[in-house]
Design an enzyme around this catalytic site. Structure first.
Site, PDB file in Angstrom:
ATOM      1  N   HIS A 144      -8.359  26.071  55.952  1.00  0.00           N
ATOM      2  CA  HIS A 144      -8.227  27.273  56.790  1.00  0.00           C
ATOM      3  C   HIS A 144      -8.112  26.775  58.234  1.00  0.00           C
ATOM      4  CE1 HIS A 144     -11.087  28.606  53.582  1.00  0.00           C
ATOM      5  NE2 HIS A 144     -10.613  29.819  53.733  1.00  0.00           N
ATOM      6  N   ASP A 199     -11.455  25.824  59.769  1.00  0.00           N
ATOM      7  CA  ASP A 199     -12.138  24.611  59.289  1.00  0.00           C
ATOM      8  C   ASP A 199     -11.791  23.402  60.140  1.00  0.00           C
ATOM      9  OD1 ASP A 199     -12.525  26.235  57.050  1.00  0.00           O
ATOM     10  OD2 ASP A 199     -10.886  25.278  55.936  1.00  0.00           O
ATOM     11  N   HIS A 251     -15.157  33.228  40.854  1.00  0.00           N
ATOM     12  CA  HIS A 251     -14.804  34.626  41.100  1.00  0.00           C
ATOM     13  C   HIS A 251     -14.589  35.364  39.779  1.00  0.00           C
ATOM     14  CE1 HIS A 251     -13.050  33.458  45.328  1.00  0.00           C
ATOM     15  NE2 HIS A 251     -14.288  33.030  45.135  1.00  0.00           N
ATOM     16  N   ASP A 307     -12.647  24.106  45.222  1.00  0.00           N
ATOM     17  CA  ASP A 307     -13.289  25.041  46.149  1.00  0.00           C
ATOM     18  C   ASP A 307     -14.774  25.031  45.791  1.00  0.00           C
ATOM     19  OD1 ASP A 307     -13.952  26.958  47.911  1.00  0.00           O
ATOM     20  OD2 ASP A 307     -12.501  28.449  47.249  1.00  0.00           O
TER      21      ASP A 307
HETATM   22  C1  XLS Z   1     -14.205  32.387  48.984  1.00  0.00           C
HETATM   23  C2  XLS Z   1     -12.898  31.865  48.656  1.00  0.00           C
HETATM   24  C3  XLS Z   1     -12.262  31.035  49.740  1.00  0.00           C
HETATM   25  C4  XLS Z   1     -10.781  30.935  49.495  1.00  0.00           C
HETATM   26  C5  XLS Z   1      -9.968  30.602  50.677  1.00  0.00           C
HETATM   27  O1  XLS Z   1     -14.986  32.799  48.130  1.00  0.00           O
HETATM   28  O2  XLS Z   1     -12.983  31.144  47.466  1.00  0.00           O
HETATM   29  O3  XLS Z   1     -12.858  29.780  49.797  1.00  0.00           O
HETATM   30  O4  XLS Z   1     -10.496  30.043  48.471  1.00  0.00           O
HETATM   31  O5  XLS Z   1     -10.121  31.490  51.720  1.00  0.00           O
HETATM   32 NI    NI Z   2     -11.441  30.019  46.649  1.00  0.00          NI
HETATM   33 NI    NI Z   3     -15.017  31.412  46.275  1.00  0.00          NI
END
Ligand code: XLS
Ligand code: NI
Ligand code: NI
Length: 433
Positions: free
Chosen positions: A99, A102, A269, A337
């Protein structure tokens, strides 16, 4: 060279007989699996934010990590980049993701943010030329700064929408300049806390318009990469608009973007949405919007996104099975991630977390490939639906209720239930692990 990872060797494949912690037991980049080297199946990427920008906080305490680059200056940002590229090389990953927030110091205003980002992008460009590292995707952080507390595209204040659109443009430009293969949009704070102050209809329109503008800009600039949305439920806002793959697909259809945008699916997620990872992957494949994965692991008891490094091989075998059934990645890849636990303070923890994650993915991929090549699981699935491949089965799909009614009466159709054989199939899967 910095001395952050001093003494840590470059990680190589040593097979199961190795007793070193700093070795791959499964990830053998050039080993051919189903006609393709493992490294081209997996397309590993490291995430800049968790490994280099996250300070180790939780709701009860702040920073636990003390990194020499934790300072909001350009010199610190460059030191961070030096260390990040050293880690990418120690691990031998081909890609990274970032990002804007970052990688650059936070500026006083939009113009300073943009200048800072451009300076770092040039610094990255040089490092990428020197090392051969590539950018899997870039993205904009439109959720950390307080200006985004009520959302970015879905903010009630049009100035925030404008600031966000302008930021996305600079991040797409950065991604294009670095040859990124995708551009990701995770909803961040696109959602709401309470309906009492929220005009949901308007917010959906704003989000749809922003996405159309992103797609227009992709075509205008000739960007060849994929635009990816990353679904996530219930965090950080109570009601996230991009809840899961099915919700995102409905949204894309509504705004005419289902052929323009794909999904970046994250294990954690999926779990938070009450699905399995493989459910989300399979649905995206069936809808034709499978793009990339954010690889991590979510705790099954906590109700929030724990972003742990993956280590559950049986789960990963099922996930990579769906990736292989989708034909594998095109522009996508496997982005870690994932973040360390906040007590894992040492530089070597960062390396070993990735080593374990890469190895678990490789083991999962090998099991998935064996399952697919062997064909027993698919043969069982095909047999279960075989009735639909007969003329009688096929004709139902173009018939109507009255005709089907007459057919059932005339033939005396009286279905006899058949076993779903779940345990037998579960046993079969375990034979590949
Ligand atoms: C947050 C997300 C984030 C995305 C990118 O929960 O996983 O890290 O992958 O913005
Ligand atoms: Ni993510
Ligand atoms: Ni995430």
């Amino acid at each position: 060279m910095t001395d952050f990872f001093k003494g840590i060797p470059r990680i190589t494949y040593q097979g199961m007989e190795s007793d070193s912690d700093f070795a791959f037991r499964h990830y053998n980049p050039d080993e051919v699996v189903m006609g393709k080297p493992m490294k081209d199946h997996l397309r590993f990427a490291c995430a800049y934010w968790h490994s280099f920008a996250w300070p180790g906080g939780d709701p009860f305490g702040g920073q636990t990590f003390q990194r020499p680059w934790f300072d909001d200056t350009m010199a610190a940002a460059k030191l961070k980049a030096d260390v990040a590229f050293e880690m990418f090389q120690i691990l031998g990953v081909p890609y990274f993701c970032f990002h804007d927030a970052d990688v650059r110091p936070e500026g006083a205003d939009f113009a300073e943010n943009t200048r800072n980002l451009q300076e770092i992008v040039d610094y990255f460009g040089q490092k990428m030329d020197d090392t051969g590292l590539k950018l899997l995707w870039g993205t904009a952080n439109l959720f950390s700064h307080r200006r985004f507390m009520a959302g970015a595209a879905t903010n009630p204040d049009p100035d925030v929408f404008a600031f966000s659109a302008a930021t996305i443009k600079t991040c797409m430009d950065a991604t294009i300049k670095l040859g990124g293969e995708n551009y990701v949009l995770w909803g961040g704070r696109e959602g709401y806390e309470t309906l009492l102050n929220t005009d949901m209809g308007r917010e959906r329109q704003q989000a749809g318009r922003m996405l159309q503008m992103v797609v227009d800009y992709k075509h205008k600039t000739g960007f060849k990469g994929a635009i990816l949305i990353e679904p996530k439920p219930q965090e950080p806002t109570k009601h996230q608009y991009d809840y899961d793959v099915a919700t995102v697909y409905g949204f894309l259809k509504d705004f005419g973007l289902e052929n323009e945008v794909r999904v970046n699916i994250e294990q954690g997620h999926a779990i938070l949405a009450g699905h399995t990872f493989e459910h989300e992957l399979a649905l995206a494949r069936e809808l034709g919007i499978f793009g990339s994965i954010d690889m991590n692991r979510n705790d099954y008891q906590s109700g929030w996104d724990t972003d742990q490094f993956p280590n559950n091989v049986p789960e990963m075998a099922l996930a990579f099975y769906e990736v292989l059934r989708a034909g594998g990645f095109t522009t996508g890849g496997t982005n870690f991630d994932a973040k360390l636990r906040r007590q894992s303070l040492d530089p070597e923890d960062l390396i070993l977390a990735h080593v374990g994650g890469m190895d678990a993915c490789a083991a999962g991929l090998k099991a998935a490939a064996a399952m697919l090549t062997d064909g027993k699981l698919e043969a069982a699935r095909t047999a279960r639906y075989a009735g639909w491949d007969t003329d009688a089965g096929k004709s139902l799909m173009t018939s109507d209720l009255a005709k089907i009614h007459d057919h059932v009466v005339a033939k005396g159709i009286n279905p006899e239930p058949k076993s779903g054989r779940q345990e037998r199939l579960e046993n079969l899967v375990n034979r590949y692990l």
